[in-house]
Motif scaffolding. Structure first.
Motif, PDB file in Angstrom:
ATOM      1  N   LEU A   1      -1.496   0.485  12.902  1.00 19.51           N
ATOM      2  CA  LEU A   1      -0.148   0.563  12.337  1.00 19.51           C
ATOM      3  C   LEU A   1      -0.126   0.011  10.907  1.00 19.51           C
ATOM      4  O   LEU A   1       0.589   0.525  10.045  1.00 19.51           O
TER       5      LEU A   1
ATOM      6  N   ARG B   1       0.393   0.812   5.027  1.00 13.76           N
ATOM      7  CA  ARG B   1      -0.173   0.735   3.674  1.00 13.76           C
ATOM      8  C   ARG B   1      -0.269   2.123   3.042  1.00 13.76           C
ATOM      9  O   ARG B   1       0.012   2.298   1.853  1.00 13.76           O
ATOM     10  N   ASP B   2      -0.643   3.107   3.869  1.00 14.82           N
ATOM     11  CA  ASP B   2      -0.673   4.494   3.373  1.00 14.82           C
ATOM     12  C   ASP B   2       0.708   4.894   2.879  1.00 14.82           C
ATOM     13  O   ASP B   2       0.864   5.506   1.818  1.00 14.82           O
ATOM     14  N   ASP B   3       1.718   4.546   3.688  1.00 18.76           N
ATOM     15  CA  ASP B   3       3.083   4.954   3.379  1.00 18.76           C
ATOM     16  C   ASP B   3       3.572   4.287   2.097  1.00 18.76           C
ATOM     17  O   ASP B   3       4.169   4.928   1.232  1.00 18.76           O
TER      18      ASP B   3
ATOM     19  N   GLY C   1       6.162   5.297  14.087  1.00 15.47           N
ATOM     20  CA  GLY C   1       5.398   4.474  15.022  1.00 15.47           C
ATOM     21  C   GLY C   1       5.187   5.143  16.362  1.00 15.47           C
ATOM     22  O   GLY C   1       4.211   4.860  17.058  1.00 15.47           O
TER      23      GLY C   1
ATOM     24  N   MET D   1      -6.290   0.409  -4.358  1.00 19.03           N
ATOM     25  CA  MET D   1      -5.141  -0.094  -5.119  1.00 19.03           C
ATOM     26  C   MET D   1      -4.662  -1.411  -4.508  1.00 19.03           C
ATOM     27  O   MET D   1      -4.449  -1.507  -3.305  1.00 19.03           O
TER      28      MET D   1
ATOM     29  N   ARG E   1      10.829   0.641   8.079  1.00 20.13           N
ATOM     30  CA  ARG E   1      11.938   1.298   8.755  1.00 20.13           C
ATOM     31  C   ARG E   1      11.492   2.604   9.388  1.00 20.13           C
ATOM     32  O   ARG E   1      11.895   2.951  10.495  1.00 20.13           O
ATOM     33  N   ARG E   2      10.620   3.323   8.694  1.00 20.66           N
ATOM     34  CA  ARG E   2      10.159   4.602   9.236  1.00 20.66           C
ATOM     35  C   ARG E   2       9.305   4.396  10.477  1.00 20.66           C
ATOM     36  O   ARG E   2       9.281   5.239  11.360  1.00 20.66           O
ATOM     37  N   LEU E   3       8.570   3.287  10.514  1.00 21.17           N
ATOM     38  CA  LEU E   3       7.719   3.046  11.682  1.00 21.17           C
ATOM     39  C   LEU E   3       8.563   2.792  12.922  1.00 21.17           C
ATOM     40  O   LEU E   3       8.130   3.026  14.042  1.00 21.17           O
TER      41      LEU E   3
ATOM     42  N   ALA F   1      -2.596   0.119   8.743  1.00 21.18           N
ATOM     43  CA  ALA F   1      -3.183   1.131   7.863  1.00 21.18           C
ATOM     44  C   ALA F   1      -2.136   2.195   7.543  1.00 21.18           C
ATOM     45  O   ALA F   1      -2.018   2.650   6.399  1.00 21.18           O
ATOM     46  N   HIS F   2      -1.344   2.537   8.563  1.00 19.45           N
ATOM     47  CA  HIS F   2      -0.282   3.529   8.372  1.00 19.45           C
ATOM     48  C   HIS F   2       0.739   3.027   7.352  1.00 19.45           C
ATOM     49  O   HIS F   2       1.102   3.744   6.409  1.00 19.45           O
TER      50      HIS F   2
ATOM     51  N   TYR G   1      -1.279   8.809   9.816  1.00 21.04           N
ATOM     52  CA  TYR G   1      -0.383   9.027   8.681  1.00 21.04           C
ATOM     53  C   TYR G   1      -0.476  10.469   8.186  1.00 21.04           C
ATOM     54  O   TYR G   1       0.535  11.117   7.895  1.00 21.04           O
TER      55      TYR G   1
ATOM     56  N   ARG H   1      -9.860   1.090   3.073  1.00 21.90           N
ATOM     57  CA  ARG H   1      -8.945   0.957   4.202  1.00 21.90           C
ATOM     58  C   ARG H   1      -9.580   1.547   5.460  1.00 21.90           C
ATOM     59  O   ARG H   1     -10.188   2.613   5.413  1.00 21.90           O
TER      60      ARG H   1
ATOM     61  N   GLU I   1       1.798   3.140  -0.375  1.00 20.96           N
ATOM     62  CA  GLU I   1       1.073   3.728  -1.487  1.00 20.96           C
ATOM     63  C   GLU I   1       1.722   5.046  -1.908  1.00 20.96           C
ATOM     64  O   GLU I   1       1.948   5.323  -3.091  1.00 20.96           O
ATOM     65  N   HIS I   2       2.029   5.826  -0.897  1.00 23.38           N
ATOM     66  CA  HIS I   2       2.625   7.136  -1.104  1.00 23.38           C
ATOM     67  C   HIS I   2       3.987   7.009  -1.783  1.00 23.38           C
ATOM     68  O   HIS I   2       4.300   7.743  -2.735  1.00 23.38           O
TER      69      HIS I   2
ATOM     70  N   MET J   1      -1.887  -4.327  -4.017  1.00 24.47           N
ATOM     71  CA  MET J   1      -0.440  -4.413  -4.085  1.00 24.47           C
ATOM     72  C   MET J   1      -0.030  -5.801  -4.555  1.00 24.47           C
ATOM     73  O   MET J   1      -0.817  -6.746  -4.507  1.00 24.47           O
TER      74      MET J   1
END
Lengths: 121, 442
Positions: B32, B37-39, A47, B1, B59-61, B34-35, A28, A73, B41-42, B3
């Motif tokens: 994926l 969840r990062d997104d 992805g 955090m 959608r971004r993934l 983790a990615h 990320y 995480r 959060e952001h 959700m």
């Protein structure tokens, strides 16, 4: 502006290697960094970064490990291996030549749109 | 955090969807997730609600199928991993598997070493190999005592008949009895496979399916074993050492026997792999056998030569009918219960009809000659098997016709075949137990 798929694919490896050359990072954060540096212009499906990272790992250019972030995480962190540094240095030279050449072709007194006229003998 | 609860649920659903992709390993899905969840959060920090963040992040993934394809390109090995034993399935190894494999492999070898004549080993080969298989099934399903006793009784009676009947050496009945004993005991092993629930239609259909897949696995193992044996002979030959004893006396017999159990285990351990192969195999071979049968029917009608029709042809024909039945069962075991009839079902009907036509022609030819040369055990066995198969295929043909016309569901075809299994059982038992008596063990 949308950048062509082939161009993004060609640039992806040196971009990722370059970002990892600054230090260990995870998927990320790598994408965030690319977004920042390109001003949001360079963008691909998030992805798709992961298969690329896995390929670089298989080729031995990067190493990975799972890291528990303070928030709890788990993230997979990647960093450049010794081989990866060598390949990155090599790619950097190659891309240097290309960008330099492109710069000269496009900028040295050349006006975009005007025909290219062969000079000399 | 943390959700909101509903986003957690959305993420869990998305995660399950990813986990079903064969090209994605669990660790990839973790990465994926983790990615994502990062997104989220952001995006939340930027003012979006959690579920908006989820939608944007997913959608971004990228679309799951594209993602999966991209992963598959990098990890093409994973698609094959289905065929290889994963750690998980190796960890949950079935009880008694290793013992059963060893017992089957040694069962053919120990009597040999002890000096039993090769004829005896062949005669009891079926029992020696199938007993460990049945034992393995009984152990695996945790079958009840009555089931174990029943299955054991079939084995004991067959073994008793083969051992105690005063067979004439090299007679017809001893060979017939040992061949039919194999089928009989295979069906008995099926009772063990179904954990004694042999009356259940589903359990019988499962066993039919199991048998088809077992054949495919066994053929694959046999191919590999053949290559191994040839290479062993070749390599040692080139080095000047004679490996023939090793290959002929150990590798081939023990491998062939042990693989019976190994193939059975593979069918269960890797169920989804061959299930995809059965429909393809039937689609390839059903048209080819239909052509063969049509050509046979035409040839038989054109060259109506009674003198050329003999017992060997009848045995060959039995073989063809067995294959036709096998193709039919393969297709049946792999088809969707709800699907309507297609061109393939009509083709199967054509195959059935042509097989029946050929069979009736040959039966007529043989019937007219059987009196002239007298009745032998071989003839009775071949003719009996032919009648058993003929009845099955006529019934299957009628049902297939009604199914193609849309009058009955496919379940009726299944019921016919599952209901017919006891007939095979009874016929084989008769050949093992009664036929030798009738022909005075000759």
């Amino acid at each position: 502006m949308r950048i062509g798929k082939d161009l993004v694919a060609a640039a992806a490896t040196p971009l990722v290697l370059g970002i990892l050359a600054d230090g260990e990072s995870y998927g990320y954060a790598i994408l965030q960094r690319i977004g920042e540096l390109s001003g949001g212009e360079l963008d691909w499906r998030d992805g798709m970064l992961y298969p690329l990272l896995h390929r670089l790992e298989r080729l031995g250019l990067v190493e990975s490990r799972w890291v528990d972030a303070p928030t709890g995480r788990r993230r997979k962190h990647y960093r450049l291996s010794a081989d990866g540094e060598a390949v990155f240095a090599d790619q950097r030279r190659q891309w240097g030549i290309i960008t330099e050449t492109l710069g000269r072709v496009w900028n040295d007194g050349h006006v975009p749109g005007s025909p290219v006229i062969a000079t000399g003998a | 955090m943390t959700m909101a609860y509903d986003v957690e649920e959305e993420i869990a659903r998305w995660r399950r969807h990813l986990e079903r992709q064969r090209s994605l390993a669990p660790a990839d899905v973790d990465e994926l997730e983790a990615h994502l969840r990062d997104d989220i959060e952001h995006l939340e920090a930027a003012g979006l609600t959690p579920d908006e963040g989820f939608l944007v992040g997913v959608r971004r993934l990228g679309r799951v199928d594209e993602l999966s394809r991209e992963f598959a390109r990098e990890h093409s090995d994973r698609l094959w991993k289905q065929l290889v034993l994963s750690d998980a399935s190796a960890g949950g190894r079935s009880p008694g598997l290793l013992t059963a494999v060893l017992m089957a492999a040694l069962a053919v070898k120990v009597p040999w070493v002890l000096g039993a004549p090769p004829d005896d080993i062949l005669r009891f080969g079926g029992i020696l190999v199938l007993a460990p298989l049945a034992g393995y099934f009984l152990l695996r399903t945790g079958a009840s005592a009555p089931t174990a006793i029943g299955v054991g009784a079939v084995f004991a009676v067959s073994a008793g008949a083969l051992a105690l009947y005063p067979f004439a050496p090299h007679g017809q009945t001893v060979l017939l009895a040992s061949i039919h004993a194999v089928v009989l005991l295979w069906l008995a092993a099926g009772i063990a496979y179904a954990a004694g629930d042999w009356r259940s239609e589903r359990a019988r259909m499962d066993f039919i399916r199991f048998t088809g897949e077992w054949v495919v696995y066994y053929a694959l193992i046999a191919l590999g074993g053949g290559v191994l044996a040839a290479l062993t002979l070749g390599v040692f030959g080139a080095l000047g050492a004679d490996a023939r004893t090793l290959v002929q006396d150990w590798l081939v017999p023990c491998g062939a026997a042990g693989s019976v159990v190994v193939a059975a285990w593979l069918v269960e351990a890797k169920q989804s792999v061959v299930e995809n192969m059965a429909p393809i195999l039937t689609k390839i071979f059903t048209p080819l056998f239909t052509i063969l049968l049509l050509a046979l029917a035409v040839t038989a009608l054109v060259r109506w030569d009674l003198a050329a029709v003999d017992r060997d042809l009848l045995i060959l024909l039995d073989g063809i009918l067995v294959i036709v039945l096998g193709l039919l069962l393969y297709a049946l075991s792999a088809r969707e219960p709800a699907a309507a009839a297609t061109w393939f079902d009509r083709l199967q009907l054509l195959m059935l009809v042509s097989a029946l036509v050929v069979d009736v022609i040959v039966l007529f030819a043989i019937g007219s000659r059987i009196g002239a040369y007298g009745v032998t055990a071989n003839k009775v066995a071949a003719l009996g098997l032919n009648v058993v198969l003929l009845v099955n295929l006529v019934g299957a043909g009628v049902l297939q016709w009604r199914f193609v016309r849309g009058r009955i569901p496919v379940a009726r075809l299944e019921r016919w075949q599952t209901g017919y299994l006891p007939v095979f059982f009874a016929w084989c038992a008769a050949v093992v137990l009664v036929l030798p008596l009738v022909f005075a063990f000759g």
